[in-house]
Each structure stands twice: as structure tokens, then as C-alpha cells.
Design a protein around this motif. Structure first.
Motif, mmCIF file in Angstrom:
data_model
loop_
_atom_site.group_PDB
_atom_site.id
_atom_site.type_symbol
_atom_site.label_atom_id
_atom_site.label_comp_id
_atom_site.label_asym_id
_atom_site.label_seq_id
_atom_site.Cartn_x
_atom_site.Cartn_y
_atom_site.Cartn_z
ATOM 1 N N GLY A 52 29.075 50.732 45.422
ATOM 2 C CA GLY A 52 29.394 50.222 44.097
ATOM 3 C C GLY A 52 28.805 48.860 43.790
ATOM 4 O O GLY A 52 29.232 48.199 42.839
ATOM 5 N N ASN A 53 27.791 48.427 44.559
ATOM 6 C CA ASN A 53 27.109 47.171 44.286
ATOM 7 C C ASN A 53 25.724 47.444 43.688
ATOM 8 O O ASN A 53 25.275 48.596 43.623
ATOM 9 C CB ASN A 53 27.000 46.334 45.561
ATOM 10 N N ILE A 54 25.057 46.396 43.243
ATOM 11 C CA ILE A 54 23.782 46.565 42.534
ATOM 12 C C ILE A 54 22.634 46.065 43.408
ATOM 13 O O ILE A 54 21.861 45.186 43.018
ATOM 14 C CB ILE A 54 23.809 45.842 41.174
ATOM 15 N N PHE A 55 22.487 46.643 44.569
ATOM 16 C CA PHE A 55 21.530 46.145 45.548
ATOM 17 C C PHE A 55 20.097 46.214 45.029
ATOM 18 O O PHE A 55 19.640 47.247 44.545
ATOM 19 C CB PHE A 55 21.651 46.935 46.844
ATOM 20 N N HIS A 56 19.424 45.071 45.154
ATOM 21 C CA HIS A 56 17.999 44.977 44.834
ATOM 22 C C HIS A 56 17.234 45.044 46.150
ATOM 23 O O HIS A 56 17.345 44.151 46.995
ATOM 24 C CB HIS A 56 17.691 43.665 44.111
ATOM 25 N N CYS A 57 16.485 46.092 46.330
ATOM 26 C CA CYS A 57 15.872 46.364 47.635
ATOM 27 C C CYS A 57 14.531 45.649 47.772
ATOM 28 O O CYS A 57 13.464 46.231 47.548
ATOM 29 C CB CYS A 57 15.729 47.869 47.842
ATOM 30 N N ASP A 58 14.616 44.384 48.127
ATOM 31 C CA ASP A 58 13.428 43.593 48.421
ATOM 32 C C ASP A 58 13.579 42.977 49.800
ATOM 33 O O ASP A 58 14.404 43.439 50.606
ATOM 34 C CB ASP A 58 13.189 42.534 47.342
ATOM 35 N N ILE A 114 19.538 49.999 43.560
ATOM 36 C CA ILE A 114 19.599 50.057 42.098
ATOM 37 C C ILE A 114 18.269 49.590 41.506
ATOM 38 O O ILE A 114 17.756 50.182 40.558
ATOM 39 C CB ILE A 114 20.756 49.195 41.569
ATOM 40 N N THR A 115 17.711 48.561 42.072
ATOM 41 C CA THR A 115 16.390 48.070 41.706
ATOM 42 C C THR A 115 15.636 47.750 42.996
ATOM 43 O O THR A 115 16.249 47.615 44.054
ATOM 44 C CB THR A 115 16.496 46.796 40.834
ATOM 45 N N PRO A 116 14.276 47.666 42.922
ATOM 46 C CA PRO A 116 13.407 47.868 41.771
ATOM 47 C C PRO A 116 13.311 49.346 41.382
ATOM 48 O O PRO A 116 13.805 50.212 42.109
ATOM 49 C CB PRO A 116 12.064 47.336 42.262
ATOM 50 N N LEU A 117 12.635 49.589 40.283
ATOM 51 C CA LEU A 117 12.548 50.953 39.765
ATOM 52 C C LEU A 117 11.892 51.887 40.764
ATOM 53 O O LEU A 117 12.266 53.065 40.862
ATOM 54 C CB LEU A 117 11.763 50.945 38.443
ATOM 55 N N SER A 118 10.920 51.372 41.535
ATOM 56 C CA SER A 118 10.196 52.219 42.497
ATOM 57 C C SER A 118 11.090 52.727 43.616
ATOM 58 O O SER A 118 10.774 53.730 44.269
ATOM 59 C CB SER A 118 9.022 51.446 43.089
ATOM 60 N N LEU A 119 12.228 52.043 43.860
ATOM 61 C CA LEU A 119 13.137 52.451 44.946
ATOM 62 C C LEU A 119 14.510 52.862 44.420
ATOM 63 O O LEU A 119 15.424 53.093 45.224
ATOM 64 C CB LEU A 119 13.297 51.311 45.950
ATOM 65 N N GLN A 120 14.642 52.975 43.131
ATOM 66 C CA GLN A 120 15.946 53.278 42.529
ATOM 67 C C GLN A 120 16.523 54.577 43.072
ATOM 68 O O GLN A 120 15.832 55.589 43.207
ATOM 69 C CB GLN A 120 15.801 53.365 41.006
ATOM 70 N N ASN A 165 29.170 42.662 42.444
ATOM 71 C CA ASN A 165 27.846 42.491 41.839
ATOM 72 C C ASN A 165 26.824 42.014 42.861
ATOM 73 O O ASN A 165 25.937 41.212 42.558
ATOM 74 C CB ASN A 165 27.911 41.489 40.680
ATOM 75 N N LEU A 166 26.931 42.519 44.061
ATOM 76 C CA LEU A 166 26.059 42.089 45.146
ATOM 77 C C LEU A 166 24.676 42.721 45.020
ATOM 78 O O LEU A 166 24.539 43.944 45.018
ATOM 79 C CB LEU A 166 26.667 42.454 46.494
ATOM 80 N N LYS A 167 23.641 41.862 44.920
ATOM 81 C CA LYS A 167 22.264 42.348 44.941
ATOM 82 C C LYS A 167 21.695 42.297 46.357
ATOM 83 O O LYS A 167 20.780 43.029 46.693
ATOM 84 C CB LYS A 167 21.397 41.499 44.015
ATOM 85 N N SER A 168 22.254 41.426 47.156
ATOM 86 C CA SER A 168 21.825 41.290 48.552
ATOM 87 C C SER A 168 22.954 40.665 49.347
ATOM 88 O O SER A 168 23.972 40.248 48.784
ATOM 89 C CB SER A 168 20.561 40.434 48.658
#
Length: 548
Positions: free
Chosen positions: A170-176, A199-205, A148-151
Motif C-alpha cells: 500500500g505504499n507508492i514505491f519509486h523503483c530507482d 508504482i513508478t517509474p512508468l517503465s517498471l509500474q 506514502n513511502l517512495k523508498s
């Protein structure tokens, strides 16, 4: 960076690894019986070289010291703590798949200097400590897939000098900004890494992380932090440099002009000199022909001009200002036109007159009276398209614009800014090729206006009840505006170049602010704040990289 070929190579290596290990384990089990003794803890199966643990509640301390392969499946503990495997120094293969791990702490694998393969897949891991992999100097294969890694913390992989293959899928990277370092690392690394996606934000999904560019991130922000508190009230602040030293002078209502000098060793402002004045409202320093002149405006007892005497190291009074014209001064502006020095005092009395003074070798002398009887609250000198203008705000009428007439050497009334009565302060700033004006009102809305070639047009309205000051300031390329209120928090705004508007940025708790001045010295950008009902404050402008 990894492509399809690299992904295939990675999984081919991955398959061969498990195939080989399977053969090794099979042969080992075939050639010797599985150890079931005191050396193999409950819920584990052991051989001389391997251990396989199912439903373990912790990492057993009684595992055979010499094992080189360890597997945990369905473990019930959640954290892998510091030195968790230090008692197994010969491990070469560590499989931590399909557990419920959530956190990997600093130095979790410390002591595993021989570990080559580390697989932490199909867990619930949301974060890794920055130094989780410290000490893994032999690691070549690493998989953090399906967590469940976002970063990931920057420099997470820095200790892994021999690393060859990494799997982060297979992780849920949030690209910030927290992941910007990973983008840069993917660009320059030669490791085999299957593609990973936002995976997020929507603009970079669904965008490939390795293909992101710098423009996809906005990671530099700023902050204003309290830097120095000066234990006195003040209503004006001016900064100047004299004989290569930096000074600031504050007008204190009941004391006079307080001069502070920048201490280059301690990096603070320290008490230096003073000019006594029982009702000072403004202390204006002017450097004329290498002389330091200070105009001291008072509400009562007259206003005066002082000069710094280098022999006595004191300020000496050498001129009086005509009290018939200047009865209730509010503001002072100093400027040069054709190399001649002038200063102007805005007078807010019913019987006074805003007056212009000109330097004539030995002193400043009255040059022109402007706008008599109108109770002027502020004056601003503005140069637009090489034309010199004065803008006077008033409590009795709309702001008036004067333009310099070179042949007559006087300011001539040109126009007014309609629809803005009772303006307390007028300030301007220039951004690129545009000139903007800030008008402050205590009752009603304050406004930002832009020069349109022959007049000013309002572009932004700010609710500003109780406000006495609206000032622009700038550090490097960042344009700010500060709205100081007697009734609420002071609001700092930042200029948005796309919208061409000011947006709220930060609130400061300042009682009755009266003036703001920016000053830069060395690597420090400072904002000076005069307060009528509290301490005078110095804020430090910080530039913060959110990706660091």
C-alpha cells in the motif's frame, strides 16, 4: 522471499494477534474498571496494562509507566521524535494506525527493548530516518502498510534481529537506485513479507519489487571535484614516471617548465624542479635508454633539449633545435617505431616547417621536414592496424594524414580530412576496436570522427565557438571527452556505448583551458588542467554509488 503462502501466513498471524489482544483487553476491562485518574492523561483511556488515545496532541508523559500496550488513533501531531516512548519501557504492543504522521526520526523507539509488535499503518509517512528502529531488539512483527513511502533508507531493518513478519504493502514505491538495497534484501531474507510493487517509474509500474534485477538499475555515476589548486598559469601538461616516481611538468608562458613530484604521504603534487624559458609553449619529457630527456619549445629565443643529470640533480641543456625550421612551435608528440624514438614539433609560423627528429645514441637529430609553410597548429601520432600515422592540423588547410613508409623510414602524405579548415587541435582515442578522432575549431563546429578502414567519417558535431581544446581521456572503462572554451564553461562529455555518441555530463568553470591530462596513482584518478588565464587545477574523479 515472500510468496502467496507467506502472505496468507502473515495475515493469519495478524488476525490471530488482534483476536488474542482483543480477548486480553476485553478480559482486562471486564475484570477491572478503566482508570480515569491523574495517571491517565486527557483523551486517553487506561487500564493498568493498556492505554488507548484518540485525538491526542502529543505523546503524553503521564501515561502509566507499566503499560504493555499503547494505541494512538487520529493523533494531531505529525512527527515521532527521538526517544518519544522512552518513558514506557515495558511496551510490548504499539499501534499507531490512522493518524497523520509524516516523519519518523532517528531513535524514535529507543528504550522499547521489550516491544514485539509495531504497527504504523494508514498514515502519511513519506520517510523514515535510517536509525528509526534502533534499539528494538525484541521486535517480531512490523507493519508500515498504506503510507506514502517512495523508498526506505538502506539498513533500516538491520537492528531488528528477531523480526519475523513485515508488511510494506500500500505504499507508492519509486523503483530507482534508492530502492535497490531493498530488492537485494528481499532476495536473501527469510522473513514473511507480502509482495510489494513498483508504482513508478512508468517503465517498471506494477512490477514486483522482489523480482527486479540489477539490469533494472543504473546506480553508478561519477563526478569531478576540485582536488588541488596550483598557483600558476600554464598552457601544457605532461605526466611521466622516472625511477619509479610520478611527475608532472607544466609549461608556464613567462617562466618555463615547472616540474612537480607526487608526494606519496600527502597525496598531492609538490614543487620539484624547473627549467627557465621565457616563452615556453611546451615541455615534453621523453624517457630514452633510462635517460630523462625534456624538449622545451619556445616562441622566442629558440627551442632546446635538456637532460636530467643525476649527479648534480639538475636539468642540463645539451642540444639546440634548428631555429630555421622551428620558428613558432605549437605542439610536440613523442613515439616509437620499431623500437626507435622520435619526436615531432608542429610549427605554426609562415616560414617554418613541422619537423621530425630521431634519437641516434647520443641525441635527437633532424630526420624529416613535413608540411612546410602551412602554419600547423597541432600534430597527433596514431597507430591503426599496426600502421603508423601522423595527422597534422593547420590554420591554412584541412588536416593532412601521413603514413609511415618502413623502407624509406619516412612519413608519406596519404590523404586529407576534407571540410575541416582552421583546426586548432587534433586528438584521438580508441574504444574497443574503433579509432576516433577529435578535431577542435575556434570558429565553427568541432567534430568527432571514426576511422572507416581507409578514411575518417564524422559521427558527431559539437557547437564549439571559442574552443581551443577538445581532448579524450579515460578512467577504467569510462571514456570521456572534454571541450574547453575561452568564452563559456568547459563541458565534460561521457561516451554512450549504445548510441555511440558523447553526451553532456558535467560543466567546469575553467578560464581559458589549454590542455587536460589524466593520471592515476594508487586509488586516485586525477585530471590535470592547464589554464592560460587562471590557476592550474587538479580534479579528482569520483565514482558514486547512488544506491548506497
Amino acid at each position: 522471499m515472500a510468496g502467496n503462502c507467506q502472505g496468507k501466513t502473515f495475515w493469519k498471524s495478524y488476525f490471530l494477534l488482534f483476536f488474542t489482544l482483543g480477548i486480553i483487553l476485553f478480559k482486562t476491562v471486564e475484570s477491572r474498571s478503566i482508570i480515569k485518574s491523574d495517571k491517565c492523561p486527557p483523551r486517553c483511556s487506561c487500564t493498568r496494562d493498556t492505554a488507548f488515545c484518540v485525538n491526542a496532541e502529543s505523546i503524553p508523559k503521564s501515561l502509566p509507566v507499566g503499560i504493555i500496550s499503547l494505541t494512538f488513533v487520529n493523533a494531531t501531531f505529525r512527527n515521532i521524535k527521538e526517544n518519544a516512548f522512552a518513558h514506557l519501557p515495558f511496551l510490548q504492543f504499539l499501534l499507531l494506525n490512522s493518524n497523520t504522521f509524516t516523519v519518523i526520526e532517528d531513535d524514535a523507539f529507543w528504550g522499547l527493548t521489550h516491544l514485539q509488535y509495531l504497527f504504523i499503518e494508514n498514515n502519511n509517512i513519506a520517510s523514515f530516518a535510517r536509525n528509526a528502529f534502533r534499539g528494538l531488539r525484541s521486535l517480531t512483527h512490523l507493519s508500515l502498510a498504506n503510507n506514502n513511502l517512495k523508498s526506505l533508507p538502506s539498513r533500516l531493518f538491520k537492528p531488528l534481529n528477531l523480526l519475523h513478519d513485515v508488511d510494506l504493502r500500500g505504499n507508492i514505491f519509486h523503483c530507482d537506485c534508492q530502492i535497490k538495497w531493498l530488492v537485494e534484501w528481499l532476495r536473501r531474507t527469510n522473513l514473511s513479507i507480502p509482495a510489494i510493487y513498483c508504482i513508478t517509474p512508468l517503465s517498471l509500474q506494477n512490477q514486483k519489487i522482489g523480482d527486479l534485477s540489477d539490469k533494472d538499475f543504473s546506480c553508478i555515476t561519477t563526478d569531478f571535484a576540485l582536488y588541488q589548486t596550483l598557483p600558476f598559469q600554464s598552457i601544457s601538461a605532461e605526466v611521466y614516471t622516472f625511477n619509479e616516481d610520478l611527475y608532472v611538468v607544466f609549461a608556464q608562458p613567462n617562466t618555463g617548465c615547472s616540474f612537480l613530484k607526487w608526494d606519496y604521504v600527502e597525496s598531492v603534487f609538490s614543487k620539484y624542479q624547473s627549467i627557465s624559458a621565457r616563452s615556453a609553449v611546451y615541455c615534453k619529457p621523453i624517457i630514452v635508454q633510462n635517460q630523462l630527456i625534456v624538449v622545451v619549445a619556445q616562441l622566442f629565443g629558440g627551442s632546446f633539449i635538456y637532460k636530467w643529470d643525476s649527479n648534480t640533480q639538475r636539468f642540463l641543456k645539451f642540444q639546440d633545435i634548428d631555429v630555421s625550421k622551428i620558428r613558432k612551435p605549437n605542439d610536440i608528440e613523442a613515439f616509437q617505431i620499431d623500437k626507435d624514438w622520435y619526436f615531432i614539433i608542429a610549427d605554426s609560423s609562415k616560414a617554418g616547417s613541422t619537423s621530425l627528429y630521431h634519437w641516434d645514441r647520443n641525441g635527437f637529430y633532424s630526420h624529416q621536414s613535413l608540411h612546410p609553410w602551412h602554419r600547423d597548429t597541432d600534430v597527433e601520432y596514431v597507430e591503426i592496424n599496426n600502421r603508423h600515422r601522423l595527422i597534422l592540423s593547420s590554420s591554412s588547410q584541412a588536416p593532412v594524414i601521413y603514413q609511415w613508409n618502413g623502407s624509406r623510414k619516412q612519413f608519406i602524405e596519404q590523404s586529407e580530412i576534407a571540410g575541416m579548415m582552421d583546426v586548432q587541435m587534433v586528438k584521438h582515442f580508441q574504444h574497443h576496436r574503433d579509432t576516433f578522432l577529435l578535431l577542435t575549431r575556434f570558429i565553427g563546429d568541432s567534430k568527432v570522427l571514426r576511422w572507416e578502414g581507409s578514411h575518417f567519417t564524422a559521427i558527431q558535431t559539437l557547437p564549439a565557438r571559442g574552443c581551443m581544446v577538445l581532448q579524450p581521456f579515460r578512467f577504467d572503462h569510462r571514456q570521456y571527452m572534454v571541450l574547453g572554451s575561452d568564452l563559456s564553461f568547459t563541458q565534460i562529455y561521457t561516451w554512450n556505448t549504445e548510441l555511440k555518441l558523447f553526451l553532456p555530463f558535467q560543466e567546469l568553470n575553467i578560464p581559458a583551458p589549454r590542455m587536460f591530462r589524466q593520471v592515476s596513482e594508487g586509488n586516485k584518478d586525477l585530471l590535470l588542467v592547464s589554464s592560460f588565464k587562471g590557476n592550474t587545477l587538479v580534479y579528482l574523479h569520483l565514482v558514486v554509488d547512488l544506491s548506497a
